[in-house]
Design a protein around this motif. Structure first.
Motif, PDB file in Angstrom:
ATOM      1  N   PRO A   1       2.992  -2.144  -0.796  1.00 53.22           N
ATOM      2  CA  PRO A   1       3.870  -1.825  -1.931  1.00 53.22           C
ATOM      3  C   PRO A   1       5.190  -1.186  -1.500  1.00 53.22           C
ATOM      4  CG  PRO A   1       1.616  -1.261  -2.473  1.00 53.22           C
ATOM      5  CD  PRO A   1       1.626  -1.624  -1.021  1.00 53.22           C
ATOM      6  N   LEU A   2       5.157  -0.344  -0.450  1.00 50.25           N
ATOM      7  CA  LEU A   2       6.394   0.258   0.040  1.00 50.25           C
ATOM      8  C   LEU A   2       7.297  -0.803   0.665  1.00 50.25           C
ATOM      9  CD1 LEU A   2       8.130   2.743   0.595  1.00 50.25           C
ATOM     10  CD2 LEU A   2       6.842   3.083   2.718  1.00 50.25           C
ATOM     11  N   VAL A   3       6.714  -1.705   1.445  1.00 47.51           N
ATOM     12  CA  VAL A   3       7.488  -2.802   2.024  1.00 47.51           C
ATOM     13  C   VAL A   3       8.111  -3.651   0.914  1.00 47.51           C
ATOM     14  CG1 VAL A   3       7.372  -4.874   3.457  1.00 47.51           C
ATOM     15  CG2 VAL A   3       6.061  -2.842   4.105  1.00 47.51           C
ATOM     16  N   ALA A   4       7.346  -3.885  -0.164  1.00 48.53           N
ATOM     17  CA  ALA A   4       7.878  -4.647  -1.301  1.00 48.53           C
ATOM     18  C   ALA A   4       9.048  -3.916  -1.952  1.00 48.53           C
ATOM     19  CB  ALA A   4       6.767  -4.896  -2.326  1.00 48.53           C
ATOM     20  N   THR A   5       9.003  -2.583  -1.990  1.00 45.89           N
ATOM     21  CA  THR A   5      10.113  -1.810  -2.543  1.00 45.89           C
ATOM     22  C   THR A   5      11.369  -1.995  -1.706  1.00 45.89           C
ATOM     23  OG1 THR A   5       8.703  -0.151  -3.599  1.00 45.89           O
ATOM     24  CG2 THR A   5      10.936   0.533  -3.021  1.00 45.89           C
ATOM     25  N   PHE A   6      11.225  -1.999  -0.372  1.00 44.72           N
ATOM     26  CA  PHE A   6      12.382  -2.253   0.490  1.00 44.72           C
ATOM     27  C   PHE A   6      12.963  -3.636   0.195  1.00 44.72           C
ATOM     28  CE2 PHE A   6      10.201   0.625   3.803  1.00 44.72           C
ATOM     29  CZ  PHE A   6      10.825   1.748   3.286  1.00 44.72           C
ATOM     30  N   LEU A   7      12.098  -4.634   0.050  1.00 44.14           N
ATOM     31  CA  LEU A   7      12.563  -5.998  -0.207  1.00 44.14           C
ATOM     32  C   LEU A   7      13.224  -6.104  -1.580  1.00 44.14           C
ATOM     33  CD1 LEU A   7      12.824  -8.902   0.699  1.00 44.14           C
ATOM     34  CD2 LEU A   7      10.479  -9.316  -0.084  1.00 44.14           C
ATOM     35  N   ARG A   8      12.621  -5.458  -2.595  1.00 43.39           N
ATOM     36  CA  ARG A   8      13.238  -5.471  -3.937  1.00 43.39           C
ATOM     37  C   ARG A   8      14.609  -4.815  -3.902  1.00 43.39           C
ATOM     38  NH1 ARG A   8       8.038  -4.265  -5.794  1.00 43.39           N
ATOM     39  NH2 ARG A   8       8.547  -2.051  -5.632  1.00 43.39           N
ATOM     40  N   ASN A   9      14.721  -3.716  -3.180  1.00 43.17           N
ATOM     41  CA  ASN A   9      16.006  -3.022  -3.101  1.00 43.17           C
ATOM     42  C   ASN A   9      17.046  -3.897  -2.414  1.00 43.17           C
ATOM     43  OD1 ASN A   9      17.446  -0.371  -3.510  1.00 43.17           O
ATOM     44  ND2 ASN A   9      17.713  -0.576  -1.301  1.00 43.17           N
ATOM     45  N   LEU A  10      16.626  -4.616  -1.361  1.00 37.61           N
ATOM     46  CA  LEU A  10      17.544  -5.517  -0.668  1.00 37.61           C
ATOM     47  C   LEU A  10      18.056  -6.599  -1.617  1.00 37.61           C
ATOM     48  CD1 LEU A  10      17.057  -6.969   2.899  1.00 37.61           C
ATOM     49  CD2 LEU A  10      17.832  -8.422   1.042  1.00 37.61           C
ATOM     50  N   LEU A  11      17.142  -7.235  -2.367  1.00 41.37           N
ATOM     51  CA  LEU A  11      17.541  -8.300  -3.282  1.00 41.37           C
ATOM     52  C   LEU A  11      18.454  -7.771  -4.388  1.00 41.37           C
ATOM     53  CD1 LEU A  11      14.146 -10.207  -3.642  1.00 41.37           C
ATOM     54  CD2 LEU A  11      16.234 -11.076  -2.556  1.00 41.37           C
ATOM     55  N   ALA A  12      18.073  -6.620  -4.970  1.00 46.89           N
ATOM     56  CA  ALA A  12      18.877  -6.048  -6.050  1.00 46.89           C
ATOM     57  C   ALA A  12      20.280  -5.694  -5.562  1.00 46.89           C
ATOM     58  CB  ALA A  12      18.184  -4.817  -6.630  1.00 46.89           C
TER      59      ALA A  12
ATOM     60  N   GLY B   1      15.468   6.766   4.644  1.00 51.68           N
ATOM     61  CA  GLY B   1      16.471   6.132   5.491  1.00 51.68           C
ATOM     62  C   GLY B   1      16.332   4.625   5.496  1.00 51.68           C
ATOM     63  N   LEU B   2      15.090   4.130   5.549  1.00 51.88           N
ATOM     64  CA  LEU B   2      14.867   2.685   5.523  1.00 51.88           C
ATOM     65  C   LEU B   2      15.290   2.077   4.183  1.00 51.88           C
ATOM     66  CD1 LEU B   2      11.424   2.430   7.360  1.00 51.88           C
ATOM     67  CD2 LEU B   2      13.601   1.482   8.147  1.00 51.88           C
TER      68      LEU B   2
ATOM     69  N   LEU C   1      17.584   3.453  -9.653  1.00 53.31           N
ATOM     70  CA  LEU C   1      16.708   4.577  -9.967  1.00 53.31           C
ATOM     71  C   LEU C   1      15.241   4.220  -9.772  1.00 53.31           C
ATOM     72  CD1 LEU C   1      16.543   7.452 -11.095  1.00 53.31           C
ATOM     73  CD2 LEU C   1      16.510   6.473 -13.391  1.00 53.31           C
ATOM     74  N   ALA C   2      14.830   3.029 -10.223  1.00 53.89           N
ATOM     75  CA  ALA C   2      13.427   2.646 -10.131  1.00 53.89           C
ATOM     76  C   ALA C   2      12.979   2.488  -8.684  1.00 53.89           C
ATOM     77  CB  ALA C   2      13.195   1.343 -10.899  1.00 53.89           C
ATOM     78  N   ASN C   3      13.793   1.875  -7.846  1.00 52.99           N
ATOM     79  CA  ASN C   3      13.421   1.718  -6.445  1.00 52.99           C
ATOM     80  C   ASN C   3      13.360   3.055  -5.722  1.00 52.99           C
ATOM     81  OD1 ASN C   3      13.018  -1.124  -6.155  1.00 52.99           O
ATOM     82  ND2 ASN C   3      15.229  -1.427  -6.306  1.00 52.99           N
ATOM     83  N   GLN C   4      14.273   3.953  -6.048  1.00 52.97           N
ATOM     84  CA  GLN C   4      14.226   5.290  -5.456  1.00 52.97           C
ATOM     85  C   GLN C   4      12.956   6.021  -5.864  1.00 52.97           C
ATOM     86  OE1 GLN C   4      17.654   8.389  -5.298  1.00 52.97           O
ATOM     87  NE2 GLN C   4      16.487   8.911  -7.127  1.00 52.97           N
ATOM     88  N   ASN C   5      12.598   5.967  -7.144  1.00 54.06           N
ATOM     89  CA  ASN C   5      11.392   6.646  -7.618  1.00 54.06           C
ATOM     90  C   ASN C   5      10.130   6.003  -7.045  1.00 54.06           C
ATOM     91  OD1 ASN C   5      13.227   8.080  -9.075  1.00 54.06           O
ATOM     92  ND2 ASN C   5      12.362   7.641 -11.081  1.00 54.06           N
ATOM     93  N   ALA C   6      10.145   4.672  -6.911  1.00 56.17           N
ATOM     94  CA  ALA C   6       8.995   3.992  -6.318  1.00 56.17           C
ATOM     95  C   ALA C   6       8.786   4.447  -4.879  1.00 56.17           C
ATOM     96  CB  ALA C   6       9.190   2.476  -6.379  1.00 56.17           C
ATOM     97  N   LEU C   7       9.867   4.518  -4.123  1.00 58.40           N
ATOM     98  CA  LEU C   7       9.745   4.985  -2.742  1.00 58.40           C
ATOM     99  C   LEU C   7       9.203   6.403  -2.677  1.00 58.40           C
ATOM    100  CD1 LEU C   7      11.669   4.569   0.374  1.00 58.40           C
ATOM    101  CD2 LEU C   7      11.871   6.851  -0.595  1.00 58.40           C
ATOM    102  N   TYR C   8       9.676   7.261  -3.555  1.00 59.22           N
ATOM    103  CA  TYR C   8       9.226   8.653  -3.556  1.00 59.22           C
ATOM    104  C   TYR C   8       7.717   8.748  -3.736  1.00 59.22           C
ATOM    105  CZ  TYR C   8       8.686  13.475  -5.121  1.00 59.22           C
ATOM    106  OH  TYR C   8       8.275  14.773  -5.260  1.00 59.22           O
TER     107      TYR C   8
END
Length: 462
Positions: free
Chosen positions: A274-285, A401-402, A381-388
């Motif tokens: 799920p964390l890796v997916a958050t990085f990928l979602r953030n990249l696409l967004a 950082g990632l 905001l959502a990607n930041q909160n998901a990572l947290y």
């Protein structure tokens, strides 16, 4: 948790977030976005001053991206290992020195060096802030401080909005060197706030400098630099760059799986999809967002015939809408719903761009800009909160950082797409191709969000 013991003369209330930390956190985390945006209005006068071509001045942008993309997770790991205070203070000192170097630069290459130093110096603010938020949540026993996370996101969005305007004003008053000089008072303010507010901490498993995974950091750096340079200007003749990135990436995985204290814990990342997916979602967004910021802005000036000031005014509603959306929805716990609405909003924007032509009405451009502000406010905001919520608490700094690194991958990918699709110049014929690229990326973001069932549980866990 293994990392925090507060050492402070004036302890904050045990059940409330220490809001005295907020000014230091918000100002330092905004140093990077303000320098990312302020340079946009400085490139032309710098090129005139040093006789540098557009391809040469582009390195002032790329240098910061490269340094930040590499430096964010490295500095974040240092924050995890040694606590935020000294890393924060050291980073802001570097930012101030970079500003001074830019002011005094006698040659163009010195300016590029100043931007590299600035990139590394501004890497500390965001990971340190996320570390402090996590440690305060543990101290108070109150999971996710939604209001604080929202304040951090809004601060960064606000700075991105005012960056070009501030840069234009500074250049009007004192020339392009003032866009470097502004870092000096900002760094001094961060130093004062950091020294007064950021607590000293004792890290239970503190590592010595010699125990740092320098080979892992070196392999990670080589992988990113090779890949980023290729993405900046992809050409068949540069085939060796992705090969280098692949080989160093394989070496990184092998290295990190064999040592006890890796720089990049690939086992944790592999077990935290799920964390890796958050990085990928953030990249696409971010790739869609920066396609809009870079590519659509270029079309507004070349294809629609607006002035630079007019293009800026068209984009202003996007930024204002993003700030309003983040502020209104920041305290709501739903992450999946925000990402779904945000990704669908990007799909809608791409469809609107497909309908535009050189005679399109200004009101339609403004409406598109307002629509784009919705995903900008929600996705960030959502990607930041998901990572947290998803990150290993002992690696919150490097994970943050990632996340920023994925942002810069998206920005560089968008710049490459804009260069490829908008090469036709003032005719604006490349806008449909760019919009199609944005549409495909947005649909991929919708699918990735829809298929990630962990997001529903994540929202309920806040």
């Amino acid at each position: 948790m293994t990392f925090l013991l507060r050492v402070n003369k004036h302890e904050a209330p045990p059940d409330r977030f220490d809001r005295r930390l907020l000014p230091a956190m918000m100002l330092s985390s905004a140093l990077n976005p303000v320098n990312s945006s302020i340079i946009s209005v400085s490139l032309v006068p710098i090129g005139v001053a040093f006789g540098a071509s557009a391809s040469e001045t582009a390195w002032l942008v790329s240098a910061l991206y490269l340094a930040t993309a590499v430096g964010q997770p490295v500095v974040g790991r240092l924050v995890d290992l040694y606590g935020p205070r000294w890393i924060y203070l050291g980073g802001t000192m570097l930012a101030g020195l970079a500003g001074l170097l830019g002011v005094l630069a006698p040659q163009f290459w010195v300016l590029v060096l100043a931007r590299v130093v600035l990139g590394f110096g501004t890497c500390a603010g965001y990971p340190a802030s996320m570390y402090l938020i996590r440690s305060e949540a543990d101290r108070t026993g109150k999971g996710s401080p939604a209001g604080v996370l929202t304040a951090l996101a809004v601060a960064n969005q606000t700075v991105t909005v005012i960056g070009p305007t501030l840069g234009g004003l500074l250049i009007h008053v004192g020339g392009w060197r003032t866009t470097f000089a502004v870092n000096i008072p900002l760094a001094l303010a961060c130093l004062v706030l950091g020294a007064r507010r950021i607590p000293k901490v004792v890290v239970a498993q503190r590592s010595t400098l010699s125990s740092l995974d320098f080979p892992g950091i070196g392999l990670f750096t080589g992988m990113l630099v090779a890949l980023l340079i290729f993405l900046m200007k992809p050409q068949v003749a540069h085939w060796y760059l992705p090969v280098i990135a692949l080989l160093t990436g394989i070496g990184l995985i092998i290295r990190e799986m064999r040592i006890a204290q890796p720089f990049l814990d690939v086992r944790v990342l592999g077990g935290n999809l799920p964390l890796v997916a958050t990085f990928l979602r953030n990249l696409l967004a971010c790739m869609v967002l920066y396609c809009y910021l870079y590519g659509f802005t270029q079309w507004l000036e070349q294809g629609r015939g607006l002035s630079a000031a007019g293009a800026g005014l068209v984009l202003l509603p996007m930024s204002l809408t993003a700030i309003g959306v983040s502020t209104l929805t920041g305290r709501r716990p739903e992450i999946r719903a925000k990402l779904l609405v945000g990704s669908l909003g990007q799909v809608l924007v791409a469809v609107v761009l497909l309908t535009l032509h050189s005679g399109s009405a200004i009101w339609l451009l403004v409406v598109g800009s307002m629509i784009m502000g919705i995903p900008q406010g929600l996705n960030t905001l959502a990607n930041q909160n998901a990572l947290y919520l998803q990150a290993d608490p002992t690696r919150i700094g490097s994970s943050a950082g990632l996340l920023r690194t994925s942002t810069y991958f998206g920005a560089i990918g968008a710049a490459a797409a804009g260069g490829a699709f908008l090469s036709s110049g003032s005719s604006g014929a490349g806008l449909p191709s760019l919009a199609g690229f944005m549409l495909v990326s947005s649909v991929a973001l919708v699918l990735l969000t829809t298929l990630d069932r962990s997001l529903a549980r994540l929202g309920r866990s806040q």
